[in-house]
Design an enzyme around this catalytic site. Sequence first.
Site, PDB file in Angstrom:
ATOM      1  CG  ASN A 209      73.943 -10.811  22.437  1.00  0.00           C
ATOM      2  OD1 ASN A 209      74.413 -11.259  21.405  1.00  0.00           O
ATOM      3  ND2 ASN A 209      74.691 -10.488  23.489  1.00  0.00           N
ATOM      4  CG  ASP A 278      75.710  -3.580  28.210  1.00  0.00           C
ATOM      5  OD1 ASP A 278      76.947  -3.579  28.087  1.00  0.00           O
ATOM      6  OD2 ASP A 278      74.940  -3.180  27.314  1.00  0.00           O
ATOM      7  CE  LYS A 288      64.054 -26.778  35.316  1.00  0.00           C
ATOM      8  NZ  LYS A 288      63.185 -27.855  34.888  1.00  0.00           N
ATOM      9  CE  LYS A 339      76.999   2.537  22.243  1.00  0.00           C
ATOM     10  NZ  LYS A 339      76.415   1.415  21.518  1.00  0.00           N
ATOM     11  CE  LYS A 343      81.682   1.468  25.810  1.00  0.00           C
ATOM     12  NZ  LYS A 343      81.254   0.075  25.732  1.00  0.00           N
TER      13      LYS A 343
HETATM   14  N1  CTP Z   1      81.612  -3.799  25.282  1.00  0.00           N
HETATM   15  C1  CTP Z   1      82.530  -4.334  26.156  1.00  0.00           C
HETATM   16  N2  CTP Z   1      82.139  -4.762  27.384  1.00  0.00           N
HETATM   17  C2  CTP Z   1      80.854  -4.648  27.785  1.00  0.00           C
HETATM   18  C3  CTP Z   1      79.900  -4.086  26.904  1.00  0.00           C
HETATM   19  C4  CTP Z   1      80.309  -3.659  25.658  1.00  0.00           C
HETATM   20  O1  CTP Z   1      83.711  -4.427  25.800  1.00  0.00           O
HETATM   21  N3  CTP Z   1      80.512  -5.076  28.977  1.00  0.00           N
HETATM   22  C5  CTP Z   1      82.067  -3.352  23.969  1.00  0.00           C
HETATM   23  C6  CTP Z   1      81.488  -4.121  22.798  1.00  0.00           C
HETATM   24  O2  CTP Z   1      82.305  -5.227  22.473  1.00  0.00           O
HETATM   25  C7  CTP Z   1      81.462  -3.089  21.686  1.00  0.00           C
HETATM   26  C8  CTP Z   1      81.319  -1.776  22.418  1.00  0.00           C
HETATM   27  O3  CTP Z   1      81.656  -2.032  23.773  1.00  0.00           O
HETATM   28  O4  CTP Z   1      82.671  -3.056  20.977  1.00  0.00           O
HETATM   29  C9  CTP Z   1      79.964  -1.167  22.358  1.00  0.00           C
HETATM   30  O5  CTP Z   1      79.010  -2.051  22.875  1.00  0.00           O
HETATM   31  P1  CTP Z   1      77.469  -1.648  22.996  1.00  0.00           P
HETATM   32  O6  CTP Z   1      76.758  -2.727  23.721  1.00  0.00           O
HETATM   33  O7  CTP Z   1      76.958  -1.229  21.646  1.00  0.00           O
HETATM   34  O8  CTP Z   1      77.532  -0.336  23.817  1.00  0.00           O
HETATM   35  P2  CTP Z   1      77.564  -0.060  25.337  1.00  0.00           P
HETATM   36  O9  CTP Z   1      78.783   0.764  25.562  1.00  0.00           O
HETATM   37  O10 CTP Z   1      77.448  -1.296  26.140  1.00  0.00           O
HETATM   38  O11 CTP Z   1      76.313   0.888  25.502  1.00  0.00           O
HETATM   39  P3  CTP Z   1      74.721   0.558  25.451  1.00  0.00           P
HETATM   40  O12 CTP Z   1      74.592  -0.913  25.734  1.00  0.00           O
HETATM   41  O13 CTP Z   1      74.188   1.440  26.483  1.00  0.00           O
HETATM   42  O14 CTP Z   1      74.302   0.930  24.053  1.00  0.00           O
END
Ligand code: CTP
Length: 398
Positions: A209, A278, A288, A339, A343
Site C-alpha cells: 500500500n 489485511d 516467477k 475499530k 479491537k
Molecule cells: N492492523 C493490524 N493488523 C492487521 C490490520 C490492521 O494490527 N492485520 C492495525 C493497524 O496497524 C491500525 C489498525 O489496525 O492501527 C486499523 O487498521 P485499518 O486497516 O484501518 O483497519 P482494519 O481494522 O484492518 O479494518 P478495515 O481494513 O476493514 O478498514
Amino acid sequence: MLKGKHILLGISGGIAAYKAASLASSLVKQHADVHVVMTENATKLISPVVFDSLTGNKTSIDTFDRNYEHKVEHIALATLADLVIVAPATANVIAKFANGLADDMLTTTVLACRCPKICAPAMNTGMYDNPVTQDNIDKLRHYGWEIVEPADGYLACGTSGKGRMPEADQLLEVCLHALRHEHDMEGMKVLVTAGPTREAIDPVRFLTNHSTGKMGYEVAKAATARGAEVTLVSGPVELTPPPYMDVVNVMSARDMFEEVTSRAGEQDIIIKAAAVADYRPADVASDKIKKSGNDDDLTLQLERTDDILAYLGVHKKDGQILCGFSMETKDLLENSRKKLEKKNLDIIAANSLTTEGAGFGVNTNVLTLITKDGQEELPLMSKAEAADRLLDEILKLR
Ligand code: CTP
C-alpha cells in the site's frame, strides 16, 4: 520546537561541510537561533555567506575580526549557546578539542562552552580508524561530548568505508534529543509500528500500500525524545532509521505479527501506526508466474492475515495502553470508533485520505483522537507535532 534555543554550529574543513547547510536550515526551521563558527579551511569548501543567509546571524571565522556585535565574540557565543554541534568534525579539529588547543575562533569558542556538545566526525576511513584519532574521540567522550558515529559509504576521496557524516535530518534528531528536557516518558517502554507490509505473490512481485512510514517514525522519535525506551517495528520504507531506539525491520504482516506479539508483554504503550495488509496471496509461487497460453486474466486467491492489534487487544496486560490508527475514505469517525471497540483499544488516531494535508507521504496530518469517553479533532499540523499531541493524550489515559 527549538524556539528560544541558541545553537552553535561549528564547521571544520571536511568535504561534508556542504551538508552543514542543510543542518543549519533544519535547525532554523525548528525556530532555533543558530550561530555558525567556521574554521578558515571550512570557508574554502563552502561560503560563510550561505550560513549568514540561512541563519540571519553573521558567521564567525576570525578571532581578531573587530566587526562583531559582542565585545569578546568567542566568549559571548560560548555563554549564549545551549548546545554545540560540530559537523563535520575533521581529525584535526577533534585532536584540538581533545587536547584543549585553542588557536582559532572555533576552538576558542568551543573551549569556553559549558553546554552539551555534539561531535560528528567525518573523514577518510584510514584517518578515522587511526588509533590516534580513536583515542582523541574517546577523550572527547570522557569529557562528556556526544559522538555521532560516521556512516559507512562512498567517501569523497574515492574509497568506500566508515567516515561519512550522517545526513542533516539525523543530526537534527541528535540535537533535539540533547535539548529535550521534559522527559515525561522516562522509564516507559513503548513499541511503535510503522510503514506498509509486503505480501509476496511470487519471487518478483508483491502486494502493498501507499504508506511511507512517516507518521509512525515521528511517533517513535517523539517518544524517544521524551525519554521512553522505544522499539520501532518497521515495514519497508525509504526513511533513515532514527537514533536512540531499537529498530526491527520486517516485510510481511506475518513477520510483523511475530516481532510485535513476542515483545508486547513487556510494553507499557503500543502504538500501531503501520498499514498492515489485511489479505495476502493464499499461495506464494516459488517461481516467477509466467503468462500462460492465451489466458487474458489471472485470478489471485487471497487469504486473511492475522489482525495484530485485535490480538493485542485480547492479550492486553494490566495498565497497558493500546493505540491504533485508522485510515478511511468515508465515515471516518463512525468506522474508527467501531475499530476502537472491536479491537479493545484505549485510543485510536483517525485520519481521512480525502482531507487535504492528511494521509500518505505528506509531512502533515489532520488527526482525530478518539477514546472511549470522547474525541478531539486536531487541526492541520506537522506529523512531528501530531505525534507529540497523540503522546500527550496517551499519557493522560495512563
Ligand atoms: N492492523 C493490524 N493488523 C492487521 C490490520 C490492521 O494490527 N492485520 C492495525 C493497524 O496497524 C491500525 C489498525 O489496525 O492501527 C486499523 O487498521 P485499518 O486497516 O484501518 O483497519 P482494519 O481494522 O484492518 O479494518 P478495515 O481494513 O476493514 O478498514
